[in-house]
Scaffold this active site. Structure first.
Site, PDB file in Angstrom:
ATOM      1  N   GLU A 304       0.838  -1.206   0.000  1.00  0.00           N
ATOM      2  CA  GLU A 304       0.000   0.000   0.000  1.00  0.00           C
ATOM      3  C   GLU A 304       0.861   1.240   0.000  1.00  0.00           C
ATOM      4  OE1 GLU A 304      -2.108   3.478   1.592  1.00  0.00           O
ATOM      5  OE2 GLU A 304      -0.423   2.470   2.489  1.00  0.00           O
ATOM      6  N   ASP A 330      -7.060   1.471   8.266  1.00  0.00           N
ATOM      7  CA  ASP A 330      -5.698   1.962   8.033  1.00  0.00           C
ATOM      8  C   ASP A 330      -5.556   3.357   8.644  1.00  0.00           C
ATOM      9  OD1 ASP A 330      -3.116   2.308   7.158  1.00  0.00           O
ATOM     10  OD2 ASP A 330      -3.668   2.737   5.071  1.00  0.00           O
TER      11      ASP A 330
HETATM   12 ZN    ZN Z   1       1.327   4.716   5.734  1.00  0.00          ZN
HETATM   13 ZN    ZN Z   2      -1.304   2.786   6.072  1.00  0.00          ZN
END
Ligand code: ZN
Ligand code: ZN
Length: 445
Positions: A304, A330
Site C-alpha cells: 500500500e 488503516d
Molecule cells: Zn502509511
Molecule cells: Zn497505512
C-alpha cells in the site's frame, strides 16, 4: 428502535462482549512488530510477514489463499543531510520513498525556503540550482477538522517534480506532522513524467524551522547525500482468508488492511493494527460459531505504502466477483469512533449503515461520516462498491506516522480490541443482512 438494529442487537452484544476481553489481536501484533518489524515492499521482512499471517490465519481455522503480486523494490541505502554554511550542523532526515539518490559526494546547494506553491512560483529565479525546502506546517488536530494531513501531503508527493521543473537540484520536506520530538517522517513521493528526477528527503519540523530562521539572515547551504535506488520489481503477495457464507457464499464482504509498512519503526499503528483488527475480527466470528449468509473475506494487501499494487491486483483478480461491501482499517489501532462511508449518494443505504453503527454505541463507535474508506479498497469503491473505513480517535496518529517511533508501545490493547469488536459487528451484519446494503447510485442531476 429500527428493524435492522433490533434484529442484530443481541448478536452484536455477544460479539462486543467477547471481542473486548480477547487479547488475540494484541498477541498477533506483538509478533508482527517485535519479531518481524518494519516490512517495506520488496524486503525479506515482508516475505516473512506474509508467511506468518497465512500461518496465523490457518491456525485460527480459516481457509487461506495467497495471491501473487509484483511490487516495486525501493532501497533507502545510507543517507545524511548537513548544514554547511553559515554554520555546520547535522540534520535529522529520512529520504522519501521512491526518491532517487544523489551522486556519492552528495549535492551541495543553497536552500530556498517556501511555504506554498505560489511562493515557489514567485521565487523561480532563485530556485534554479538550489535545494528547495517546503516549510509547510501541518495544522494541529481538531475535533471538527481532524488531522491536517491532507492539507500538506501534496507537497511531499509532488514537491520534487514541481521544484525540478524550475531547475532545483533537490528538495527537503518539513515532516508531515503537527507534533515533533525531532522525529523525521518518511512517506511516498512520485515523479512527474515531464520533470527531471531530483532527490527528496524529509527533515524534522525543528530542523526546518532552524533552516528557515537562518535563511532570513542570509544564504544557507546544505549538503544532501542519499544512496537510494529503485531495483527491479520483485514477487510479493496478498493474503486472503475466508469465513464462507452459509447461503450466498459467492457474495463477499471484504475486510482489509495493508501488511507492508515503511522501513523504519515497526509499522505498529500503520498498519499492523489494521492487519490484526481484521484477522481477529474473522477469528472472533469463527470462535463464536457465527456464520453469516454471505462470505467475509480478510484481505491483507501488500505494497500500500509505495505502490498500491496489492489493492490494484486484488481488484483486477477479484473485481468480477460480487462484492457487497469493502471495509478497510488503516488509521491506527486507536479507540474506534465509527466509520467513514462511501455510499455513492444512496441515502437509504446510509440510513441502514447508521442503524448498524448504532449497535456500536456501547463502544462509542457509532458515528458515520462521509469519506473515503481507504486506499487499498479504492479500486473497488471507485467501481461502485459500498466502502467503509474504520474511523478512530486519531489525534496522535500523525505524531508517529511513518517514523521510527511507530512501535508497539504506542498501541493500547483495549483500544485495539475495541476496534476488532467494531469491525466484527459491522462485517457480520453487512454479510448477513437479508436485504443487502448495495448502493444504487443516484443519477446525475
Ligand atoms: Zn502509511
Ligand atoms: Zn497505512
Amino acid at each position: 428502535p429500527t428493524p435492522l438494529a433490533d434484529a442484530y442487537r443481541d448478536l452484536a452484544a455477544t460479539i462486543v462482549a467477547h471481542a473486548r476481553v480477547d487479547r488475540g489481536a494484541y498477541t498477533k501484533l506483538t509478533y508482527l512488530t517485535d519479531r518481524i518489524g518494519a516490512r517495506l515492499a520488496g524486503s525479506p521482512a515482508l516475505d516473512r510477514a506474509i508467511v506468518w499471517a497465512a500461518d496465523a490465519l490457518r491456525a485460527d481455522g480459516h481457509a487461506v489463499t495467497i495471491d501473487p503480486v509484483q511490487v516495486p523494490a525501493w532501497r533507502r541505502g545510507a543517507e545524511s543531510a548537513r548544514i554547511v554554511a553559515p554554520i555546520t550542523r547535522d540534520l535529522v532526515m529520512l529520504g522519501l520513498g521512491g526518491s532517487v539518490g544523489t551522486p556519492a559526494r552528495g549535492v551541495t546547494a543553497p536552500v530556498v525556503v517556501v511555504r506554498s506553491w505560489d511562493e515557489l512560483a514567485a521565487r523561480a529565479a532563485e530556485v534554479k540550482g538550489a535545494i528547495v525546502l517546503y516549510d509547510v506546517a501541518m495544522p494541529a488536530w481538531t475535533e471538527a477538522h481532524g488531522s491536517g494531513y491532507g492539507d500538506v501531503v501534496p507537497f511531499r508527493g509532488g514537491g520534487a517534480s514541481a521544484a525540478a521543473r524550475l531547475g532545483a537540484v533537490a528538495v527537503l520536506m518539513r515532516s508531515v506532522t503537527a507534533t515533533s520530538l525531532r522525529t523525521p517522517h518518511t512517506g511516498a513521493m512520485r515523479y512527474a513524467a515531464d520533470a527531471p528526477k531530483i532527490p527528496a528527503a524529509a527533515i524534522t519540523t525543528e530542523d526546518a524551522a532552524l533552516l528557515a530562521r537562518l535563511a532570513v539572515d542570509g544564504p544557507v547551504q546544505v549538503t544532501l547525500t542519499m544512496s537510494a535506488r529503485q531495483d527491479p520489481d520483485v514477487p510479493s503477495a496478498n493474503v486472503l482468508a475466508e469465513l464462507r457464507g452459509r447461503e450466498r457464499p459467492d457474495e463477499v464482504v471484504v475486510i482489509g488492511a495493508h501488511l507492508d509498512s515503511w522501513d523504519v519503526g515497526q509499522g505498529a499503528h500503520d498498519d499492523g493494527a489494521g492487519v490484526v483488527h481484521v484477522m481477529q475480527a474473522l477469528t472472533t466470528l469463527r470462535v463464536l460459531g457465527l456464520v453469516p449468509r454471505r462470505t467475509i473475506r480478510v484481505v491483507l494487501f501488500t505494497n500500500e505504502e509505495n505502490g498500491l499494487r496489492g489493492g490494484r491486483t486484488y481488484a483486477a483478480t477479484h473485481g468480477g466477483e460480487r462484492h457487497v461491501a469493502a471495509l478497510e482499517t488503516d488509521s491506527g489501532g486507536f479507540a474506534p469512533r465509527g466509520f467513514r462511508v462511501e455510499t455513492h449518494g444512496d441515502a437509504a443505504v446510509r440510513a441502514r449503515l447508521a442503524e448498524i453503527a448504532s449497535l456500536l454505541a456501547p463502544l462509542g463507535a457509532d458515528t458515520l461520516e462521509d469519506g473515503e474508506g481507504g486506499a487499498d479498497i479504492s479500486p473497488l469503491t471507485e467501481a461502485g462498491v459500498l466502502g467503509l473505513g474504520l474511523a478512530v480517535d486519531g489525534r496522535t496518529y500523525f505524531d508517529i506516522h511513518h517514523t521510527a517511533a511507530d512501535t508497539l508501545d504506542k498501541v493500547d490493547p483495549q483500544a485495539l480490541a475495541d476496534g476488532v469488536a467494531a469491525i466484527a459487528v459491522m462485517a457480520y451484519v453487512l454479510a448477513d443482512a437479508e436485504v443487502p446494503l448495495v448502493p444504487t447510485p443516484t443519477p446525475a442531476p
